[in-house]
Motif scaffolding. Structure first.
Motif, PDB file in Angstrom:
ATOM      1  N   LYS A  47       7.625 -28.192 -31.640  1.00  0.00           N
ATOM      2  CA  LYS A  47       9.069 -28.088 -31.897  1.00  0.00           C
ATOM      3  C   LYS A  47       9.941 -28.305 -30.660  1.00  0.00           C
ATOM      4  O   LYS A  47      11.070 -27.849 -30.622  1.00  0.00           O
ATOM      5  N   HIS A  48       9.426 -28.974 -29.641  1.00  0.00           N
ATOM      6  CA  HIS A  48      10.234 -29.358 -28.477  1.00  0.00           C
ATOM      7  C   HIS A  48      10.219 -30.876 -28.390  1.00  0.00           C
ATOM      8  O   HIS A  48       9.170 -31.496 -28.533  1.00  0.00           O
ATOM      9  N   ASP A  49      11.370 -31.449 -28.121  1.00  0.00           N
ATOM     10  CA  ASP A  49      11.472 -32.903 -28.071  1.00  0.00           C
ATOM     11  C   ASP A  49      10.925 -33.483 -26.775  1.00  0.00           C
ATOM     12  O   ASP A  49      10.369 -34.564 -26.765  1.00  0.00           O
ATOM     13  N   GLU A  50      11.100 -32.767 -25.673  1.00  0.00           N
ATOM     14  CA  GLU A  50      10.715 -33.293 -24.365  1.00  0.00           C
ATOM     15  C   GLU A  50       9.443 -32.640 -23.852  1.00  0.00           C
ATOM     16  O   GLU A  50       9.126 -31.503 -24.204  1.00  0.00           O
ATOM     17  N   LEU A  51       8.755 -33.374 -22.982  1.00  0.00           N
ATOM     18  CA  LEU A  51       7.591 -32.816 -22.309  1.00  0.00           C
ATOM     19  C   LEU A  51       8.048 -31.807 -21.267  1.00  0.00           C
ATOM     20  O   LEU A  51       9.106 -31.944 -20.665  1.00  0.00           O
ATOM     21  N   LEU A  52       7.236 -30.798 -21.039  1.00  0.00           N
ATOM     22  CA  LEU A  52       7.492 -29.835 -19.980  1.00  0.00           C
ATOM     23  C   LEU A  52       6.501 -30.127 -18.866  1.00  0.00           C
ATOM     24  O   LEU A  52       5.294 -30.153 -19.093  1.00  0.00           O
ATOM     25  N   GLU A  53       7.011 -30.399 -17.687  1.00  0.00           N
ATOM     26  CA  GLU A  53       6.151 -30.657 -16.529  1.00  0.00           C
ATOM     27  C   GLU A  53       6.194 -29.457 -15.611  1.00  0.00           C
ATOM     28  O   GLU A  53       7.276 -28.943 -15.318  1.00  0.00           O
ATOM     29  N   GLY A  54       5.028 -29.023 -15.164  1.00  0.00           N
ATOM     30  CA  GLY A  54       4.974 -27.893 -14.255  1.00  0.00           C
ATOM     31  C   GLY A  54       3.555 -27.419 -14.035  1.00  0.00           C
ATOM     32  O   GLY A  54       2.591 -28.058 -14.442  1.00  0.00           O
ATOM     33  N   THR A  55       3.447 -26.259 -13.359  1.00  0.00           N
ATOM     34  CA  THR A  55       2.143 -25.666 -13.068  1.00  0.00           C
ATOM     35  C   THR A  55       2.015 -24.331 -13.783  1.00  0.00           C
ATOM     36  O   THR A  55       2.984 -23.595 -13.930  1.00  0.00           O
ATOM     37  N   VAL A  56       0.809 -24.015 -14.205  1.00  0.00           N
ATOM     38  CA  VAL A  56       0.540 -22.732 -14.851  1.00  0.00           C
ATOM     39  C   VAL A  56       0.436 -21.681 -13.751  1.00  0.00           C
ATOM     40  O   VAL A  56      -0.342 -21.828 -12.815  1.00  0.00           O
ATOM     41  N   VAL A  57       1.261 -20.633 -13.848  1.00  0.00           N
ATOM     42  CA  VAL A  57       1.216 -19.570 -12.842  1.00  0.00           C
ATOM     43  C   VAL A  57       0.568 -18.307 -13.386  1.00  0.00           C
ATOM     44  O   VAL A  57       0.063 -17.491 -12.605  1.00  0.00           O
ATOM     45  N   LYS A  58       0.560 -18.145 -14.711  1.00  0.00           N
ATOM     46  CA  LYS A  58      -0.040 -16.941 -15.290  1.00  0.00           C
ATOM     47  C   LYS A  58      -0.413 -17.212 -16.741  1.00  0.00           C
ATOM     48  O   LYS A  58       0.300 -17.913 -17.446  1.00  0.00           O
ATOM     49  N   MET A  59      -1.548 -16.657 -17.153  1.00  0.00           N
ATOM     50  CA  MET A  59      -1.958 -16.711 -18.551  1.00  0.00           C
ATOM     51  C   MET A  59      -2.186 -15.275 -19.002  1.00  0.00           C
ATOM     52  O   MET A  59      -3.116 -14.625 -18.537  1.00  0.00           O
ATOM     53  N   ASP A  60      -1.327 -14.780 -19.877  1.00  0.00           N
ATOM     54  CA  ASP A  60      -1.392 -13.397 -20.330  1.00  0.00           C
ATOM     55  C   ASP A  60      -2.205 -13.326 -21.622  1.00  0.00           C
ATOM     56  O   ASP A  60      -1.771 -13.811 -22.666  1.00  0.00           O
ATOM     57  N   ALA A  61      -3.374 -12.700 -21.545  1.00  0.00           N
ATOM     58  CA  ALA A  61      -4.258 -12.628 -22.704  1.00  0.00           C
ATOM     59  C   ALA A  61      -3.727 -11.681 -23.773  1.00  0.00           C
ATOM     60  O   ALA A  61      -3.985 -11.879 -24.959  1.00  0.00           O
ATOM     61  N   ASN A  62      -2.972 -10.670 -23.380  1.00  0.00           N
ATOM     62  CA  ASN A  62      -2.456  -9.705 -24.355  1.00  0.00           C
ATOM     63  C   ASN A  62      -1.385 -10.312 -25.247  1.00  0.00           C
ATOM     64  O   ASN A  62      -1.395 -10.134 -26.464  1.00  0.00           O
ATOM     65  N   THR A  63      -0.443 -11.017 -24.660  1.00  0.00           N
ATOM     66  CA  THR A  63       0.654 -11.601 -25.432  1.00  0.00           C
ATOM     67  C   THR A  63       0.398 -13.057 -25.808  1.00  0.00           C
ATOM     68  O   THR A  63       1.160 -13.640 -26.570  1.00  0.00           O
ATOM     69  N   LYS A  64      -0.638 -13.653 -25.250  1.00  0.00           N
ATOM     70  CA  LYS A  64      -0.994 -15.063 -25.461  1.00  0.00           C
ATOM     71  C   LYS A  64       0.110 -15.997 -24.981  1.00  0.00           C
ATOM     72  O   LYS A  64       0.306 -17.074 -25.531  1.00  0.00           O
ATOM     73  N   LEU A  65       0.844 -15.563 -23.952  1.00  0.00           N
ATOM     74  CA  LEU A  65       1.887 -16.391 -23.367  1.00  0.00           C
ATOM     75  C   LEU A  65       1.369 -17.072 -22.112  1.00  0.00           C
ATOM     76  O   LEU A  65       0.678 -16.464 -21.297  1.00  0.00           O
ATOM     77  N   ILE A  66       1.712 -18.348 -21.978  1.00  0.00           N
ATOM     78  CA  ILE A  66       1.374 -19.129 -20.798  1.00  0.00           C
ATOM     79  C   ILE A  66       2.656 -19.274 -19.993  1.00  0.00           C
ATOM     80  O   ILE A  66       3.657 -19.766 -20.510  1.00  0.00           O
TER      81      ILE A  66
END
Length: 90
Positions: A47-66
């Motif tokens: 549901k996003h039109d544009e690509l997001l460019e960047g680096t992963v700084v944290k992966m939260d296993a509890n909330t499943k948020l990147i």
């Protein structure tokens, strides 16, 4: 007593796309590698039109948020199931 009539309900659009386990494992592996190597990648997000460019700084296993930091140092918190594709930036 009057009979209750059922009102037609609208079908809700799914919150996340359904994908098979292999695709999810592949994305998880790629995210882990890009976080370890501090590598800039392009992320295709549901549901996003544009690509997001960047680096992963944290992966939260509890909330499943990147947590992805873009080039302007902004942090984007993207749900794991919303990431459709991870690709290298040329």
């Amino acid at each position: 007593m009057a009979a209750k009539t059922k009102t037609p309900t609208k079908k809700k659009e799914p919150k996340h796309l359904d994908r098979d386990e292999f695709d999810l494992e592949e994305i998880a592996y790629t995210l882990t590698e890009s976080m370890k190597e501090n590598k800039v990648c392009a992320y295709t997000i549901y549901k996003h039109d544009e690509l997001l460019e960047g680096t992963v700084v944290k992966m939260d296993a509890n909330t499943k948020l990147i947590h992805i930091k873009d080039r302007y140092m902004g942090i984007h918190k993207i749900h794991f199931l919303d990431i459709l594709k991870v690709s290298d930036v040329d």
